[in-house]
Write an enzyme that holds these catalytic residues in place. Structure first.
Site, short mmCIF file in Angstrom:
data_model
loop_
_atom_site.label_atom_id
_atom_site.label_comp_id
_atom_site.label_asym_id
_atom_site.label_seq_id
_atom_site.Cartn_x
_atom_site.Cartn_y
_atom_site.Cartn_z
N GLU A 122 28.60 54.24 -69.62
CA GLU A 122 30.06 54.20 -69.73
C GLU A 122 30.63 55.16 -70.77
O GLU A 122 31.17 54.76 -71.81
CB GLU A 122 30.52 52.77 -70.04
CG GLU A 122 30.18 51.77 -68.95
CD GLU A 122 30.71 50.38 -69.24
OE1 GLU A 122 31.16 50.13 -70.38
OE2 GLU A 122 30.68 49.53 -68.33
N GLU B 30 26.17 47.11 -63.56
CA GLU B 30 26.68 45.97 -64.34
C GLU B 30 27.78 45.26 -63.57
O GLU B 30 28.66 45.89 -63.00
CB GLU B 30 27.26 46.41 -65.69
CG GLU B 30 26.25 46.79 -66.75
CD GLU B 30 26.89 47.12 -68.09
OE1 GLU B 30 28.01 46.62 -68.35
OE2 GLU B 30 26.29 47.87 -68.86
#
Length: 452
Positions: A168, A357
């Site tokens: 991320e 995720e």
């Protein structure tokens, strides 16, 4: 409509994800150097209740038991990260053999139990010594990061075949170098744009290094993606605001990687990133990944906000909209993951999508040896159903990893939000499998169906 694991096909990858700083502890033993989170978490009022990850889940000591628990729960794939400062205490230079030995033990025990290790190279814990030289805002990070990648692949690439370069990048550059709410606590547009551009270069360069050293490895990287919608449907100003937020949150890193450049057309402020670009950088930003990691939890509702700098937009919190939400104040909106997958599928360059995720934090109570987290069970079932829907419509999604295996240190929120399938008593380090962990285990064993 009921569905089972078989509906996804035999090749679909199921797993759980963790990150080094959030679970390992052992922050200053066996030669480990300081990371930016070791430093940041010691500053007052930066972390909820002044929590820190010095001990966390003590995975460094309990790794064998935790990996054995993965096996017991029928989880065949384990995504974890390598602490840069554990294997390279100064960021570059001398290798810490005890750090290498630790990850060798983790990898080897996974393989012994038939669990495939998936490694994230950078999950936010930059060595503090490199931050003192500017960290991600210093273009030298490309060389520092290349050294780290080279070290990891040469030590572990013979056994680990699935690698993710960054976790991320929008979050660690935005929260860490623009808002200052995450380590290293820097603020400002210039700091952010420099860090963002260097991270974008590193995600491509990391991929090139891995493929050069080990052509047999599958290389990817992971992106946060929150489906964005305007607060007032049909309102032109809200529509433009949503487009800007989407460009910033969801497109800023994936599109340069795909050779599409930064989304400056929809977010003019990103044009300022050009002052950090060198000749040929546009070409260097591009790399053909084997797979793309998608990380989705929620959707964001955006309204026009003329006083907000740069984007003229603001996100309306779920609690303000009176919609069902998690402990993180993230709306529970299962179609968000379907929309995210469909959006990624629209990029023709993406070969394979892995949901690296997805999960939720709730108020979990440990009572009489049980944790009845029925909200999390429903959340997982509903989101997984949307993944199946996307797959049935031809989206190239081929994996799903729950965030996370066990309750851990959740960055600025400390130990307050619990995301785990396994409850952790942080005072005693006792592990208790929650009902969600039991459900996921039975689902993966194909003994329970889920509703769609």
């Amino acid at each position: 409509m009921l569905f089972t694991k078989d509906d996804f096909g035999d090749d679909f990858k199921w797993g759980v994800s963790t990150a080094a700083y959030q679970i390992e502890g052992a922050h200053n033993i066996d030669g480990k150097g300081l990371s930016i989170w070791d430093t940041f978490s010691q500053k007052k009022k930066k972390i909820f209740n002044n929590h820190n990850g010095n001990t966390a889940c003590d995975f460094y000591t309990h790794y064998a038991d935790d990996i054995a628990l993965l096996y017991k729960l029928n989880i065949p794939n384990y995504r974890f990260s390598i602490s840069w400062s554990r294997i390279l205490p100064h960021g570059i230079g001398a290798v810490n053999i005890k750090g290498i030995d630790f990850y060798n033990k983790v990898i080897d025990f996974c393989l012994e139990l038939g669990i495939e290790p998936w490694i994230t190279l950078y999950h936010w814990d930059l060595p503090q010594e490199l931050q003192q030289k500017g960290g991600w805002a210093n273009r030298e990070i490309i060389n520092w990061f290349s050294y780290f990648v080279d070290c990891c692949i040469k030590n572990f690439g013979d056994r680990v075949k699935r690698w993710m370069v960054l976790n991320e990048p929008m979050v660690f550059t935005g929260a860490g170098y623009f808002l200052g709410v995450h380590a290293p606590g820097k603020k400002g547009l210039s700091s952010f744009l420099a860090a963002a551009h260097h991270a974008a270069l590193c995600q491509a360069e990391g991929g090139r290094i891995i493929k050069t050293l080990r052509s047999d490895c599958k290389v990817g990287t992971t992106f946060s993606y929150s489906h964005v919608e305007p607060y007032r449907t049909g309102n032109e100003k809200d529509l433009k605001a949503a487009l800007k937020v989407d460009a910033l949150l969801n497109r800023m890193f994936i599109e340069p990687l795909l050779g599409l450049g930064y989304p400056t057309k929809d977010l003019k402020i990103l044009e300022r990133i050009e002052r950090f670009m060198y000749p040929h950088d546009e070409k260097k930003l591009k790399f053909d990944m084997d797979f793309t990691g998608l990380q989705n939890y929620t959707r964001e509702i955006v309204s026009h906000a003329p006083l907000m700098p740069f984007v003229k937009a603001k996100i309306i919190k779920a609690s303000k909209r009176n919609v069902q939400h998690t402990l993180m104040d993230w709306e529970i909106h299962p179609p968000s993951i379907y929309n995210a997958l469909k959006r990624y599928s629209s990029y023709q360059q993406i070969k394979e999508i892995i949901v690296t995720e997805n999960g939720a934090a709730f108020t979990d109570a440990h009572e009489e040896g049980m944790v009845n987290d029925s909200e999390r069970v429903k959340y997982l079932q509903d989101y997984i159903a949307q993944v199946l829907l996307a797959k049935k419509e031809g989206v190239k999604v081929n994996g799903y990893f729950v965030w996370t295996l066990m309750d851990n240190f959740e960055w600025a929120e400390g130990f307050y939000p619990r995301f785990g399938l396994v409850y952790v008593d942080f005072a005693t380090q006792q592990r208790v499998v929650k009902n969600s962990g039991r459900w996921y285990s039975q689902f993966l064993k194909n003994t329970v169906p889920a509703s769609m």
